[in-house]
Design a protein around this motif. Structure first.
Motif, PDB file in Angstrom:
ATOM      1  N   LEU A 186       0.856  -1.031  -0.159  1.00  0.00           N
ATOM      2  CA  LEU A 186       0.082  -0.308   0.076  1.00  0.00           C
ATOM      3  C   LEU A 186       1.036   1.257  -0.075  1.00  0.00           C
ATOM      4  O   LEU A 186       1.942   1.274   0.649  1.00  0.00           O
ATOM      5  CB  LEU A 186      -1.072   0.063   1.248  1.00  0.00           C
ATOM      6  CG  LEU A 186      -2.102  -0.765   1.256  1.00  0.00           C
ATOM      7  CD1 LEU A 186      -2.905  -0.713   2.543  1.00  0.00           C
ATOM      8  CD2 LEU A 186      -2.964  -0.805   0.153  1.00  0.00           C
ATOM      9  N   PHE A 197      -8.994  -0.186   8.517  1.00  0.00           N
ATOM     10  CA  PHE A 197      -8.300  -0.027   7.475  1.00  0.00           C
ATOM     11  C   PHE A 197      -7.203  -0.929   7.301  1.00  0.00           C
ATOM     12  O   PHE A 197      -6.651  -1.275   8.520  1.00  0.00           O
ATOM     13  CB  PHE A 197      -7.640   1.393   7.543  1.00  0.00           C
ATOM     14  CG  PHE A 197      -8.729   2.582   7.139  1.00  0.00           C
ATOM     15  CD1 PHE A 197      -8.646   3.045   6.141  1.00  0.00           C
ATOM     16  CD2 PHE A 197      -9.316   3.142   8.413  1.00  0.00           C
ATOM     17  CE1 PHE A 197      -9.539   4.337   6.052  1.00  0.00           C
ATOM     18  CE2 PHE A 197     -10.339   4.189   8.211  1.00  0.00           C
ATOM     19  CZ  PHE A 197     -10.514   4.733   7.007  1.00  0.00           C
ATOM     20  N   GLN A 198      -6.787  -1.349   6.010  1.00  0.00           N
ATOM     21  CA  GLN A 198      -5.444  -1.575   5.898  1.00  0.00           C
ATOM     22  C   GLN A 198      -4.515  -0.553   5.905  1.00  0.00           C
ATOM     23  O   GLN A 198      -4.758   0.431   5.347  1.00  0.00           O
ATOM     24  CB  GLN A 198      -5.450  -2.714   4.504  1.00  0.00           C
ATOM     25  CG  GLN A 198      -6.066  -3.823   4.424  1.00  0.00           C
ATOM     26  CD  GLN A 198      -6.055  -4.463   3.146  1.00  0.00           C
ATOM     27  OE1 GLN A 198      -5.977  -3.717   2.060  1.00  0.00           O
ATOM     28  NE2 GLN A 198      -6.009  -5.607   2.940  1.00  0.00           N
ATOM     29  N   HIS A 199      -3.300  -0.552   6.697  1.00  0.00           N
ATOM     30  CA  HIS A 199      -2.490   0.375   6.701  1.00  0.00           C
ATOM     31  C   HIS A 199      -1.261   0.344   5.894  1.00  0.00           C
ATOM     32  O   HIS A 199      -0.574  -0.739   5.716  1.00  0.00           O
ATOM     33  CB  HIS A 199      -2.019   0.526   8.075  1.00  0.00           C
ATOM     34  CG  HIS A 199      -3.191   1.175   8.989  1.00  0.00           C
ATOM     35  ND1 HIS A 199      -3.676   2.529   9.191  1.00  0.00           N
ATOM     36  CD2 HIS A 199      -3.931   0.744  10.011  1.00  0.00           C
ATOM     37  CE1 HIS A 199      -4.522   2.934   9.806  1.00  0.00           C
ATOM     38  NE2 HIS A 199      -4.886   1.615  10.276  1.00  0.00           N
ATOM     39  N   THR A 200      -0.706   1.434   5.664  1.00  0.00           N
ATOM     40  CA  THR A 200       0.860   1.279   5.339  1.00  0.00           C
ATOM     41  C   THR A 200       1.526   1.421   6.689  1.00  0.00           C
ATOM     42  O   THR A 200       1.162   1.617   7.558  1.00  0.00           O
ATOM     43  CB  THR A 200       1.323   2.781   4.463  1.00  0.00           C
ATOM     44  OG1 THR A 200       0.996   3.864   5.335  1.00  0.00           O
ATOM     45  CG2 THR A 200       0.230   2.922   3.253  1.00  0.00           C
ATOM     46  N   GLU A 208      -1.252   4.148   0.686  1.00  0.00           N
ATOM     47  CA  GLU A 208      -1.948   4.965   1.354  1.00  0.00           C
ATOM     48  C   GLU A 208      -2.948   4.096   2.042  1.00  0.00           C
ATOM     49  O   GLU A 208      -3.296   2.984   1.533  1.00  0.00           O
ATOM     50  CB  GLU A 208      -2.580   5.954   0.948  1.00  0.00           C
ATOM     51  CG  GLU A 208      -3.563   5.625  -0.526  1.00  0.00           C
ATOM     52  CD  GLU A 208      -4.376   6.844  -1.077  1.00  0.00           C
ATOM     53  OE1 GLU A 208      -5.518   6.526  -1.705  1.00  0.00           O
ATOM     54  OE2 GLU A 208      -3.585   7.750  -1.258  1.00  0.00           O
ATOM     55  N   GLN A 215     -14.435  -2.661   2.833  1.00  0.00           N
ATOM     56  CA  GLN A 215     -15.744  -2.520   2.357  1.00  0.00           C
ATOM     57  C   GLN A 215     -16.649  -3.300   3.500  1.00  0.00           C
ATOM     58  O   GLN A 215     -17.708  -2.912   3.824  1.00  0.00           O
ATOM     59  CB  GLN A 215     -16.042  -3.265   1.183  1.00  0.00           C
ATOM     60  CG  GLN A 215     -15.478  -2.424  -0.235  1.00  0.00           C
ATOM     61  CD  GLN A 215     -15.834  -2.962  -1.365  1.00  0.00           C
ATOM     62  OE1 GLN A 215     -16.485  -4.001  -1.511  1.00  0.00           O
ATOM     63  NE2 GLN A 215     -15.419  -2.049  -2.388  1.00  0.00           N
ATOM     64  N   SER A 237      -6.369   1.768   3.354  1.00  0.00           N
ATOM     65  CA  SER A 237      -7.392   1.533   2.531  1.00  0.00           C
ATOM     66  C   SER A 237      -8.336   0.819   3.338  1.00  0.00           C
ATOM     67  O   SER A 237      -8.195  -0.093   4.016  1.00  0.00           O
ATOM     68  CB  SER A 237      -6.837   0.430   1.401  1.00  0.00           C
ATOM     69  OG  SER A 237      -8.109  -0.140   0.687  1.00  0.00           O
ATOM     70  N   GLU A 238      -9.645   1.495   3.403  1.00  0.00           N
ATOM     71  CA  GLU A 238     -10.651   1.201   4.126  1.00  0.00           C
ATOM     72  C   GLU A 238     -11.320  -0.258   3.552  1.00  0.00           C
ATOM     73  O   GLU A 238     -11.493  -0.429   2.327  1.00  0.00           O
ATOM     74  CB  GLU A 238     -11.700   2.219   3.907  1.00  0.00           C
ATOM     75  CG  GLU A 238     -12.608   1.954   5.333  1.00  0.00           C
ATOM     76  CD  GLU A 238     -13.869   3.372   5.352  1.00  0.00           C
ATOM     77  OE1 GLU A 238     -14.559   3.243   6.323  1.00  0.00           O
ATOM     78  OE2 GLU A 238     -13.659   4.308   4.583  1.00  0.00           O
TER      79      GLU A 238
END
Length: 332
Positions: free
Chosen positions: A46, A59-62, A48, A53, A50-51
């Motif tokens: 990633l 979120f998936q984080h960096t 940035e 769904q 990513s939320e």
């Protein structure tokens, strides 16, 4: 008309419900921010956050955004952070799980350095995020999960996570003997103070659905040959005996709300702390019901957490940890 009023001196339980202050004073169970553990996901590719769904607000984080969110949780007083990693490359044995430069191990170090002693940094110890087939262990020639070969990989993973700085290792794979294998590996490598959290009663549940999105699981089929049958309760007590004998410092019941009976029985019998994991499907049901206007969101969230405490959970893994910790601080 008959008079049904109570006689003088009658017992009236409503006296203890008559005002917010009295209800607070006689409350049997209380939530504290320190009781909450925040599960967090870091994805190697990633750029940035990513939320998800299936889990709005999660979120998936960096690596950078993970550290920022970890600091926010620590600032809110959250008791712990459970880290999960999603690597760029998966293979049959999940080798990125114990690679020193693997995303999860890098995340453990980064978060540990960022939050210091303000909260407890924990790591998920399982291969499902790292294997190309999505199972929690390595596969035998016939496609089944090879229990004992998997223990060797867990031992490598445990030492790598301890070296990276994890204070607690969450053994979520449900392999027979996993607590003993990890404890031996840690002690042999000199990590005698690292805590082993045994996922003692982890059920094969339909409520894990959104988690599969969170870790981008590659699983085909199911995990019924190693996770527990939802129909079985006594089996959890057998697992508890084994994990305690093997040296578990903390034990877990997962999922949460569908297994309150199991949680209560484990909590009554366990001499070590008992935790519960309020899993992704539990989170999603409340969030989507609230969005549909069917329930009042925050009261429902707090009620679910109090239910887990009432059943005996000493701490709760929940995706609402930071938000709830902030709410609790405002209500003090």
């Amino acid at each position: 008309m008959s008079d049904y009023s109570l006689a003088p001196g009658s017992i009236r339980p409503r006296r203890l419900r008559s005002s917010p202050a009295i209800r607070r004073l006689v409350s049997e169970h209380r939530l504290h921010a320190a009781d909450l553990v925040l599960p967090m996901f870091v994805k190697e590719t990633l750029t940035e956050p990513s939320e998800l769904q299936g889990m709005p607000g999660v979120f998936q984080h960096t690596l950078d955004s993970l550290v920022t969110a970890a600091r926010e949780a620590a600032d809110a007083g959250v008791g712990g952070l459970m880290l999960f990693g999603i690597p760029a490359v998966r293979d049959e044995i999940g080798s990125q799980a114990w690679a020193p430069d693997g995303i999860l191990n890098r995340a453990i170090t980064a978060v540990s350095e960022a939050v210091g002693d303000r909260t407890v940094v924990m790591a998920d110890l399982c291969l499902d995020e790292f294997t190309s087939h999505g199972h929690c262990g390595v596969l035998a020639a016939d496609g089944s999960v090879d229990n004992d070969a998997t223990l060797n990989r867990y031992a490598e993973m445990a030492v790598a996570q301890a070296r990276a700085g994890a204070a607690v290792l969450g053994l979520s794979g449900m392999m027979d003997g996993q607590v003993a294998a990890v404890r031996h590996a840690l002690d042999t490598a000199g990590f005698t103070d690292v805590i082993v959290l045994g996922y003692t009663a982890k059920y094969s549940s339909a409520f894990y659905g959104p988690f599969r999105e969170a870790v981008e699981s590659q699983l085909q089929g199911d995990r019924r040959t190693y996770q527990q049958d939802p129909a079985n309760g006594r089996e959890a007590m057998r697992e508890l005996e084994l994990d305690l004998a093997e040296g578990a410092d903390i034990v877990m019941v997962k999922p949460g709300l569908p297994y309150l009976d199991v949680l209560a029985e484990v909590a009554q019998a366990s001499p070590v702390p008992v935790w519960s994991y309020q899993i992704s499907g539990e989170y999603a049901m409340v969030e989507f019901a609230a969005r549909a206007g069917a329930i009042d969101r925050m009261p429902a969230i707090l009620e679910t957490l109090v239910a887990l405490k009432r059943a005996g959970a000493d701490a709760i893994l929940t995706y609402w940890a930071t938000e709830v910790a902030s709410v609790l601080e405002r209500r003090r």
